[in-house]
Motif scaffolding. Sequence first.
Motif, PDB file in Angstrom:
ATOM      1  N   THR A 268       0.931  -1.130  -0.129  1.00  0.00           N
ATOM      2  CA  THR A 268       0.067   0.019  -0.007  1.00  0.00           C
ATOM      3  C   THR A 268       0.889   1.314   0.030  1.00  0.00           C
ATOM      4  O   THR A 268       0.655   2.142  -0.760  1.00  0.00           O
ATOM      5  N   LYS A 269       1.855   1.284   0.929  1.00  0.00           N
ATOM      6  CA  LYS A 269       2.703   2.442   0.876  1.00  0.00           C
ATOM      7  C   LYS A 269       3.468   2.628  -0.493  1.00  0.00           C
ATOM      8  O   LYS A 269       3.666   3.828  -0.828  1.00  0.00           O
ATOM      9  N   MET A 270       3.829   1.429  -1.021  1.00  0.00           N
ATOM     10  CA  MET A 270       4.389   1.519  -2.230  1.00  0.00           C
ATOM     11  C   MET A 270       3.874   2.213  -3.366  1.00  0.00           C
ATOM     12  O   MET A 270       4.153   3.259  -4.174  1.00  0.00           O
ATOM     13  N   PHE A 271       2.356   1.974  -3.505  1.00  0.00           N
ATOM     14  CA  PHE A 271       1.434   2.505  -4.528  1.00  0.00           C
ATOM     15  C   PHE A 271       1.137   3.977  -3.877  1.00  0.00           C
ATOM     16  O   PHE A 271       0.746   4.783  -4.883  1.00  0.00           O
ATOM     17  N   GLU A 272       1.056   4.154  -2.772  1.00  0.00           N
ATOM     18  CA  GLU A 272       0.777   5.573  -2.340  1.00  0.00           C
ATOM     19  C   GLU A 272       1.945   6.530  -2.728  1.00  0.00           C
ATOM     20  O   GLU A 272       1.765   7.616  -3.333  1.00  0.00           O
ATOM     21  N   ASP A 273       3.083   5.844  -2.661  1.00  0.00           N
ATOM     22  CA  ASP A 273       4.345   6.717  -3.207  1.00  0.00           C
ATOM     23  C   ASP A 273       4.285   6.897  -4.683  1.00  0.00           C
ATOM     24  O   ASP A 273       4.605   7.868  -5.220  1.00  0.00           O
ATOM     25  N   LEU A 274       4.006   5.743  -5.370  1.00  0.00           N
ATOM     26  CA  LEU A 274       3.679   5.735  -6.913  1.00  0.00           C
ATOM     27  C   LEU A 274       2.764   6.810  -7.185  1.00  0.00           C
ATOM     28  O   LEU A 274       2.918   7.623  -8.359  1.00  0.00           O
ATOM     29  N   ALA A 275       1.544   6.953  -6.639  1.00  0.00           N
ATOM     30  CA  ALA A 275       0.694   7.772  -7.020  1.00  0.00           C
ATOM     31  C   ALA A 275       0.901   9.316  -6.905  1.00  0.00           C
ATOM     32  O   ALA A 275       0.563  10.285  -7.533  1.00  0.00           O
ATOM     33  N   LYS A 276       1.917   9.598  -5.913  1.00  0.00           N
ATOM     34  CA  LYS A 276       2.587  10.888  -5.807  1.00  0.00           C
ATOM     35  C   LYS A 276       3.759  11.325  -6.476  1.00  0.00           C
ATOM     36  O   LYS A 276       4.111  12.439  -6.546  1.00  0.00           O
ATOM     37  N   SER A 277       4.207  10.429  -7.407  1.00  0.00           N
ATOM     38  CA  SER A 277       5.494  10.490  -8.137  1.00  0.00           C
ATOM     39  C   SER A 277       5.190  11.196  -9.398  1.00  0.00           C
ATOM     40  O   SER A 277       4.177  11.059 -10.032  1.00  0.00           O
ATOM     41  N   GLU A 278       6.148  11.854  -9.735  1.00  0.00           N
ATOM     42  CA  GLU A 278       6.066  12.877 -11.023  1.00  0.00           C
ATOM     43  C   GLU A 278       6.050  11.850 -12.083  1.00  0.00           C
ATOM     44  O   GLU A 278       5.412  11.905 -13.332  1.00  0.00           O
ATOM     45  N   ALA A 279       6.610  10.470 -12.204  1.00  0.00           N
ATOM     46  CA  ALA A 279       6.659   9.685 -13.264  1.00  0.00           C
ATOM     47  C   ALA A 279       5.143   8.863 -13.373  1.00  0.00           C
ATOM     48  O   ALA A 279       4.839   8.896 -14.452  1.00  0.00           O
ATOM     49  N   TRP A 280       4.402   8.694 -12.245  1.00  0.00           N
ATOM     50  CA  TRP A 280       3.067   8.360 -12.553  1.00  0.00           C
ATOM     51  C   TRP A 280       2.086   9.429 -13.092  1.00  0.00           C
ATOM     52  O   TRP A 280       1.307   9.295 -13.888  1.00  0.00           O
ATOM     53  N   ASP A 291      -7.145  10.235 -12.438  1.00  0.00           N
ATOM     54  CA  ASP A 291      -6.584   9.676 -11.092  1.00  0.00           C
ATOM     55  C   ASP A 291      -7.807   9.676 -10.070  1.00  0.00           C
ATOM     56  O   ASP A 291      -8.569  10.436  -9.432  1.00  0.00           O
ATOM     57  N   ILE A 292      -8.249   8.309  -9.783  1.00  0.00           N
ATOM     58  CA  ILE A 292      -9.120   8.039  -8.781  1.00  0.00           C
ATOM     59  C   ILE A 292      -8.639   7.048  -7.484  1.00  0.00           C
ATOM     60  O   ILE A 292      -9.069   5.990  -7.158  1.00  0.00           O
ATOM     61  N   PHE A 293      -7.603   7.415  -7.016  1.00  0.00           N
ATOM     62  CA  PHE A 293      -6.639   6.393  -6.235  1.00  0.00           C
ATOM     63  C   PHE A 293      -7.372   6.188  -4.731  1.00  0.00           C
ATOM     64  O   PHE A 293      -7.762   7.211  -4.276  1.00  0.00           O
ATOM     65  N   LEU A 294      -7.359   5.117  -4.444  1.00  0.00           N
ATOM     66  CA  LEU A 294      -7.998   4.697  -3.387  1.00  0.00           C
ATOM     67  C   LEU A 294      -7.401   3.384  -2.563  1.00  0.00           C
ATOM     68  O   LEU A 294      -6.839   2.500  -3.427  1.00  0.00           O
ATOM     69  N   THR A 295      -7.308   3.251  -1.397  1.00  0.00           N
ATOM     70  CA  THR A 295      -6.531   2.299  -0.792  1.00  0.00           C
ATOM     71  C   THR A 295      -7.347   1.594   0.556  1.00  0.00           C
ATOM     72  O   THR A 295      -8.203   2.468   0.912  1.00  0.00           O
ATOM     73  N   GLY A 296      -6.808   0.714   1.190  1.00  0.00           N
ATOM     74  CA  GLY A 296      -7.188   0.255   2.510  1.00  0.00           C
ATOM     75  C   GLY A 296      -8.668   0.087   2.753  1.00  0.00           C
ATOM     76  O   GLY A 296      -9.181  -0.638   1.779  1.00  0.00           O
ATOM     77  N   SER A 297      -9.179   0.339   3.848  1.00  0.00           N
ATOM     78  CA  SER A 297     -10.524  -0.379   4.120  1.00  0.00           C
ATOM     79  C   SER A 297     -11.561   0.461   3.196  1.00  0.00           C
ATOM     80  O   SER A 297     -12.631  -0.228   2.726  1.00  0.00           O
ATOM     81  N   ALA A 298     -11.215   1.381   2.734  1.00  0.00           N
ATOM     82  CA  ALA A 298     -12.222   2.198   1.786  1.00  0.00           C
ATOM     83  C   ALA A 298     -12.221   1.565   0.417  1.00  0.00           C
ATOM     84  O   ALA A 298     -13.244   1.390  -0.213  1.00  0.00           O
ATOM     85  N   LEU A 299     -11.049   0.956  -0.171  1.00  0.00           N
ATOM     86  CA  LEU A 299     -11.218   0.422  -1.394  1.00  0.00           C
ATOM     87  C   LEU A 299     -11.930  -1.096  -1.020  1.00  0.00           C
ATOM     88  O   LEU A 299     -12.609  -1.535  -2.111  1.00  0.00           O
ATOM     89  N   ASP A 300     -11.780  -1.657   0.103  1.00  0.00           N
ATOM     90  CA  ASP A 300     -12.318  -2.958   0.543  1.00  0.00           C
ATOM     91  C   ASP A 300     -13.937  -2.941   0.194  1.00  0.00           C
ATOM     92  O   ASP A 300     -14.635  -3.725  -0.420  1.00  0.00           O
TER      93      ASP A 300
END
Length: 321
Positions: A268-280, A291-300
């Motif tokens: 989850t932390k890896m993809f949070e970092d990806l979502a914030k990156s200039e590359a992404w 961009d509709i980024f969502l993680t954790g219990s909200a995603l579940d």
Amino acid sequence: MTFNRRTLLGLALIAGATLPSASFAQAPSLKIMAPAAPGGGWDQTARSVAQGLSEAGLAQSVQVTNVPGAGGTIGIAQFVNGAKGDPTQLMASGYVMVGAINLNKSPVTLDQVTPIARLTGEWQAVAVPATSPIKSMKELAEMIKADPAKVTWAGGSAGGPDHILAALITKNVGADPSKTNYIAFSGGGESLGALLGGKVTAGINSLGEFTSQIQAGKLRLLAVSSPDRLRDVDAPTLKESGIDLELSNWRMIVAPPGISEDDRARLTKMFEDLAKSEAWKKILAARGWEDIFLTGSALDEFVKTEQARTRDVLTSVGLVK
């Protein structure tokens, strides 16, 4: 403090045992399955994630494999059964798979994977030929309410996002969704051809698929399925048109069942970092993805809700019993 040879050997073994977790936390080597043929949405998602993770320095290497067939249900079965407990194996998934699991009566479902991150989505669009007498979504809604069987829709495969949105619109305006007169086409080109040729009342597709024809003045965009008005899009949302729903052809990355909570947190932390990156951010802009980024219990909770809503719609139109 002094160490004898046996103590040093024991410490070395302990250190060696912890190396996989340490290296995973820094820059793991990953495998991502695209449960579809090369070139489609999941393949593009998997390869874009691989590119982004590599360019952002979040992964040492990322290998993408393709397992096509049956709307992703072949791939998810192989993934769940073959990658259990392995946090270095991931899979692209999304809304199309929700419908395919129901239509194909797949014994393996999204309940058996570990959602990591919802990344992107494409909003759906409702359009009519520029020559159509229908000027607004409200006018189309009145026609559906009067007699849904007389309103013909063109879109992609049966049970896909286009079909589901047509049924949801029919249901939302107070008509019987089982009478949704939907004509499924195998490709976007065929669907667009039927719409431009005036062979159907209206068409549904991702906004991007309609954009060039809208700009050319050949299609009239009636509404989009986003929650809010889209920048640079001259059309209301369905909600603004009195139809209280939204729908995105969303895509996410999942991990196998059986991974530890620590591994899920690291991913989850890896993809949070990806979502914030200039590359992404550059990849999103180049692809035209929302961009509709969502993680954790909200995603579940989101995945559970989408599964329930989709099954209800597919049952209401007679595709699932």
